[in-house]
Design a protein around this motif. Structure first.
Motif, PDB file in Angstrom:
ATOM      1  N   MET A 149       0.855  -1.174   0.000  1.00 37.71           N
ATOM      2  CA  MET A 149       0.000   0.000   0.000  1.00 37.71           C
ATOM      3  C   MET A 149       0.895   1.229   0.000  1.00 37.71           C
ATOM      4  SD  MET A 149      -1.647   0.070   3.849  1.00 37.71           S
ATOM      5  CE  MET A 149      -0.679  -0.077   5.357  1.00 37.71           C
ATOM      6  N   THR A 150       0.430   2.279  -0.655  1.00 39.82           N
ATOM      7  CA  THR A 150       1.229   3.491  -0.811  1.00 39.82           C
ATOM      8  C   THR A 150       0.346   4.719  -0.629  1.00 39.82           C
ATOM      9  OG1 THR A 150       0.823   3.682  -3.191  1.00 39.82           O
ATOM     10  CG2 THR A 150       2.729   2.368  -2.510  1.00 39.82           C
ATOM     11  N   THR A 199       1.734  11.249  -5.619  1.00 43.37           N
ATOM     12  CA  THR A 199       3.096  10.964  -6.065  1.00 43.37           C
ATOM     13  C   THR A 199       3.789  12.268  -6.466  1.00 43.37           C
ATOM     14  OG1 THR A 199       2.410  10.608  -8.367  1.00 43.37           O
ATOM     15  CG2 THR A 199       2.424   8.682  -6.908  1.00 43.37           C
ATOM     16  N   TYR A 200       5.074  12.178  -6.673  1.00 47.61           N
ATOM     17  CA  TYR A 200       5.840  13.338  -7.137  1.00 47.61           C
ATOM     18  C   TYR A 200       6.989  12.840  -8.001  1.00 47.61           C
ATOM     19  CZ  TYR A 200       9.108  12.076  -3.359  1.00 47.61           C
ATOM     20  OH  TYR A 200       9.985  11.412  -2.530  1.00 47.61           O
ATOM     21  N   ASP A 201       7.564  13.730  -8.789  1.00 45.78           N
ATOM     22  CA  ASP A 201       8.697  13.364  -9.636  1.00 45.78           C
ATOM     23  C   ASP A 201       9.901  13.020  -8.770  1.00 45.78           C
ATOM     24  OD1 ASP A 201       7.243  13.807 -11.943  1.00 45.78           O
ATOM     25  OD2 ASP A 201       7.887  15.889 -12.132  1.00 45.78           O
ATOM     26  N   CYS A 202      10.453  11.835  -8.978  1.00 44.76           N
ATOM     27  CA  CYS A 202      11.603  11.418  -8.187  1.00 44.76           C
ATOM     28  C   CYS A 202      12.750  12.410  -8.373  1.00 44.76           C
ATOM     29  CB  CYS A 202      12.054  10.017  -8.595  1.00 44.76           C
ATOM     30  SG  CYS A 202      10.838   8.722  -8.255  1.00 44.76           S
ATOM     31  N   PRO A 203      13.484  12.732  -7.296  1.00 44.23           N
ATOM     32  CA  PRO A 203      14.583  13.693  -7.424  1.00 44.23           C
ATOM     33  C   PRO A 203      15.805  13.125  -8.127  1.00 44.23           C
ATOM     34  CG  PRO A 203      14.470  12.840  -5.189  1.00 44.23           C
ATOM     35  CD  PRO A 203      13.264  12.318  -5.904  1.00 44.23           C
ATOM     36  N   GLY A 204      15.883  11.804  -8.257  1.00 40.91           N
ATOM     37  CA  GLY A 204      17.014  11.176  -8.936  1.00 40.91           C
ATOM     38  C   GLY A 204      16.638  10.724 -10.320  1.00 40.91           C
ATOM     39  N   ASP A 205      16.731   9.420 -10.575  1.00 40.95           N
ATOM     40  CA  ASP A 205      16.353   8.885 -11.884  1.00 40.95           C
ATOM     41  C   ASP A 205      14.902   9.203 -12.187  1.00 40.95           C
ATOM     42  OD1 ASP A 205      18.851   7.902 -12.303  1.00 40.95           O
ATOM     43  OD2 ASP A 205      18.374   5.824 -11.801  1.00 40.95           O
ATOM     44  N   HIS A 236       6.481   7.747  -4.271  1.00 41.46           N
ATOM     45  CA  HIS A 236       5.436   7.887  -3.266  1.00 41.46           C
ATOM     46  C   HIS A 236       6.053   8.426  -1.978  1.00 41.46           C
ATOM     47  CE1 HIS A 236       2.293   5.680  -5.481  1.00 41.46           C
ATOM     48  NE2 HIS A 236       3.282   4.917  -5.927  1.00 41.46           N
ATOM     49  N   ARG A 237       5.251   9.180  -1.213  1.00 36.11           N
ATOM     50  CA  ARG A 237       5.727   9.707   0.066  1.00 36.11           C
ATOM     51  C   ARG A 237       5.839   8.604   1.117  1.00 36.11           C
ATOM     52  NH1 ARG A 237       7.953  14.624  -1.031  1.00 36.11           N
ATOM     53  NH2 ARG A 237       6.529  15.884  -2.292  1.00 36.11           N
ATOM     54  N   GLY A 238       5.070   7.540   0.924  1.00 39.80           N
ATOM     55  CA  GLY A 238       5.112   6.452   1.887  1.00 39.80           C
ATOM     56  C   GLY A 238       4.736   5.132   1.253  1.00 39.80           C
ATOM     57  N   THR A 239       5.339   4.041   1.747  1.00 44.95           N
ATOM     58  CA  THR A 239       5.076   2.697   1.233  1.00 44.95           C
ATOM     59  C   THR A 239       5.129   1.699   2.382  1.00 44.95           C
ATOM     60  OG1 THR A 239       6.120   3.249  -0.884  1.00 44.95           O
ATOM     61  CG2 THR A 239       5.806   0.918  -0.398  1.00 44.95           C
ATOM     62  N   VAL A 240       4.210   0.730   2.368  1.00 43.18           N
ATOM     63  CA  VAL A 240       4.217  -0.369   3.329  1.00 43.18           C
ATOM     64  C   VAL A 240       4.047  -1.664   2.557  1.00 43.18           C
ATOM     65  CG1 VAL A 240       3.095  -1.438   5.324  1.00 43.18           C
ATOM     66  CG2 VAL A 240       3.201   1.069   5.141  1.00 43.18           C
ATOM     67  N   THR A 241       4.873  -2.668   2.861  1.00 44.79           N
ATOM     68  CA  THR A 241       4.748  -3.983   2.224  1.00 44.79           C
ATOM     69  C   THR A 241       4.753  -5.061   3.293  1.00 44.79           C
ATOM     70  OG1 THR A 241       7.136  -4.362   1.973  1.00 44.79           O
ATOM     71  CG2 THR A 241       6.013  -3.175   0.196  1.00 44.79           C
ATOM     72  N   THR A 242       4.161  -6.210   2.968  1.00 46.69           N
ATOM     73  CA  THR A 242       4.250  -7.370   3.853  1.00 46.69           C
ATOM     74  C   THR A 242       4.715  -8.571   3.040  1.00 46.69           C
ATOM     75  OG1 THR A 242       1.949  -8.091   3.513  1.00 46.69           O
ATOM     76  CG2 THR A 242       2.368  -6.526   5.308  1.00 46.69           C
ATOM     77  N   SER A 243       5.426  -9.459   3.694  1.00 52.49           N
ATOM     78  CA  SER A 243       5.917 -10.677   3.035  1.00 52.49           C
ATOM     79  C   SER A 243       6.240 -11.705   4.100  1.00 52.49           C
ATOM     80  CB  SER A 243       7.166 -10.377   2.192  1.00 52.49           C
ATOM     81  OG  SER A 243       8.222  -9.896   3.015  1.00 52.49           O
ATOM     82  N   GLY A 274      10.913  15.170   6.124  1.00 56.96           N
ATOM     83  CA  GLY A 274      10.567  16.521   5.691  1.00 56.96           C
ATOM     84  C   GLY A 274       9.097  16.840   5.885  1.00 56.96           C
ATOM     85  N   PRO A 275       8.727  18.087   5.624  1.00 55.58           N
ATOM     86  CA  PRO A 275       7.346  18.540   5.877  1.00 55.58           C
ATOM     87  C   PRO A 275       6.299  17.853   5.010  1.00 55.58           C
ATOM     88  CG  PRO A 275       8.599  20.207   4.673  1.00 55.58           C
ATOM     89  CD  PRO A 275       9.587  19.180   5.115  1.00 55.58           C
ATOM     90  N   ASP A 276       6.699  17.325   3.867  1.00 59.34           N
ATOM     91  CA  ASP A 276       5.744  16.665   2.977  1.00 59.34           C
ATOM     92  C   ASP A 276       5.599  15.171   3.267  1.00 59.34           C
ATOM     93  OD1 ASP A 276       5.237  19.038   1.582  1.00 59.34           O
ATOM     94  OD2 ASP A 276       6.967  18.718   0.267  1.00 59.34           O
ATOM     95  N   GLY A 277       6.434  14.625   4.131  1.00 65.06           N
ATOM     96  CA  GLY A 277       6.378  13.206   4.426  1.00 65.06           C
ATOM     97  C   GLY A 277       5.297  12.883   5.454  1.00 65.06           C
ATOM     98  N   PRO A 278       4.822  11.635   5.477  1.00 66.85           N
ATOM     99  CA  PRO A 278       3.820  11.226   6.460  1.00 66.85           C
ATOM    100  C   PRO A 278       4.386  11.274   7.878  1.00 66.85           C
ATOM    101  CG  PRO A 278       3.953   9.652   4.638  1.00 66.85           C
ATOM    102  CD  PRO A 278       5.135  10.559   4.518  1.00 66.85           C
ATOM    103  N   SER A 279       3.496  11.398   8.858  1.00 65.47           N
ATOM    104  CA  SER A 279       3.919  11.404  10.252  1.00 65.47           C
ATOM    105  C   SER A 279       4.457  10.031  10.647  1.00 65.47           C
ATOM    106  CB  SER A 279       2.732  11.770  11.148  1.00 65.47           C
ATOM    107  OG  SER A 279       3.040  11.540  12.504  1.00 65.47           O
ATOM    108  N   LEU A 280       5.522  10.045  11.465  1.00 63.96           N
ATOM    109  CA  LEU A 280       6.075   8.784  11.944  1.00 63.96           C
ATOM    110  C   LEU A 280       5.075   8.019  12.807  1.00 63.96           C
ATOM    111  CD1 LEU A 280       9.802   9.505  12.888  1.00 63.96           C
ATOM    112  CD2 LEU A 280       8.935   7.968  11.123  1.00 63.96           C
TER     113      LEU A 280
END
Length: 304
Positions: free
Chosen positions: A147-148, A152-158, A163-170, A268-274
């Motif tokens: 889940m994300t 979204t925003y343009d990646c600063p690198g490539d 996404h500002r946040g991502t969670v995965t399970t495995s 940063g200010p645009d990231g989700p709260s911890l």
């Protein structure tokens, strides 16, 4: 009042360079080369396809013009007419000799929509709450349940979008580690690399990691069982960096293999709260609801 196209040979809308017999109400199965030999008597049949566009004036065209008219007829049919005059009525099936056109009855229908507020991990028998502003996504590259954040925003690198946040399970596989602590400590480097150093296809959306520091670790209760988390703050060559956490805990189904939940949140200010990490962790529950209980239920959350 609808004006019908009179019977005759017209450019075949399905086979460029050929003509097909129009019986006044429907296409027949009979074709011929333009002005040439008939490939069957011009008798009406029950199969019907989309009729040709209505044309004004006598039919005096050569082979090249016939191709142009056929292309126009197909385009007009797909658009539902160009407003230049009435179209022949459409009846029956839309099948043509060269193939068939998809119809609504042939398309698969979808079942009930899943709960947009819950991420279901069937393999490990758990559900995770999806926070507001987040959504489940299909990660075809990694194959992980994901889940994300919706935005979204343009990646600063490539080049690409991030996404500002991502969670995965495995499920923890290909390891001899048996404790949640060992699994979490072993996984955190891979979690940080996957989130902020390089993606599965080798792109570097943040131009790579430059440093990290541990900001939190320790035992934690997950779904009524004792788990363990390791959280890093990471810095990247481009962009704000972020926070990455590996959370390991025993599954309540099957062989009770270790489950790994990975969290990655931009700083940063645009990231989700911890605080979102702890909220999702507390909301992990067995499929069907309720809490499993068991060893570790009295543990306090780890300190920062």
């Amino acid at each position: 009042m609808t004006t019908r196209t009179p019977p005759g040979w017209y450019p075949d809308p399905g086979v460029p360079g050929a003509e097909r017999w129009w019986d006044g109400t429907a296409w027949t199965a009979h074709t011929r080369a333009p002005g040439g030999q008939v490939f069957g008597p011009p008798e009406p049949v029950t199969a019907v396809v989309v009729p040709p566009a209505r044309r004004r004036g006598p039919l005096m065209i050569g082979a090249a013009a016939a191709l142009l008219v056929a292309a126009v007829a197909v385009a007009v049919t797909l658009r539902g007419g160009d407003g230049g005059g009435p179209q022949p009525e459409r009846t029956g099936s839309s099948a043509v000799a060269s193939g068939t056109v998809d119809s609504p009855s042939a398309r698969p229908t979808s079942g009930p929509s899943p709960d947009p507020h819950t991420l279901v991990d069937q393999l490990n028998g758990i559900t995770l709450p999806i926070p507001d502003g987040w959504e489940k996504t299909d990660d075809a590259v990694s194959g992980l349940l994901t889940m994300t954040t919706k935005d979204t925003y343009d990646c600063p690198g490539d080049a690409g979008f991030c996404h500002r946040g991502t969670v995965t399970t495995s499920t923890a596989t290909m390891t001899d580690l048996t404790t949640a602590e060992a699994v979490a400590k072993n996984d955190i480097t891979g979690a940080a690399n996957a989130a902020y150093d390089h993606d599965p296809v080798g792109s570097r959306p943040y131009n790579g990691l430059t440093s990290h520091r541990e900001v939190k670790s320790g035992p934690v209760v997950v779904d009524g069982r004792t788990g363990y988390l390791v959280r890093w703050q990471v810095r990247t060559a481009a962009g704000p960096g972020g926070y990455v956490e590996s959370l390991a805990f025993p599954s309540t189904v099957g062989s009770q293999s270790m489950v790994i939940a990975r969290f990655a949140l931009d700083a940063g200010p645009d990231g989700p709260s911890l605080a979102l990490i702890d909220t999702v962790t507390r909301g992990i529950a067995p499929i069907g609801g309720g809490q499993n209980g068991g060893v570790g239920t009295s543990l306090a959350p780890p300190s920062r």
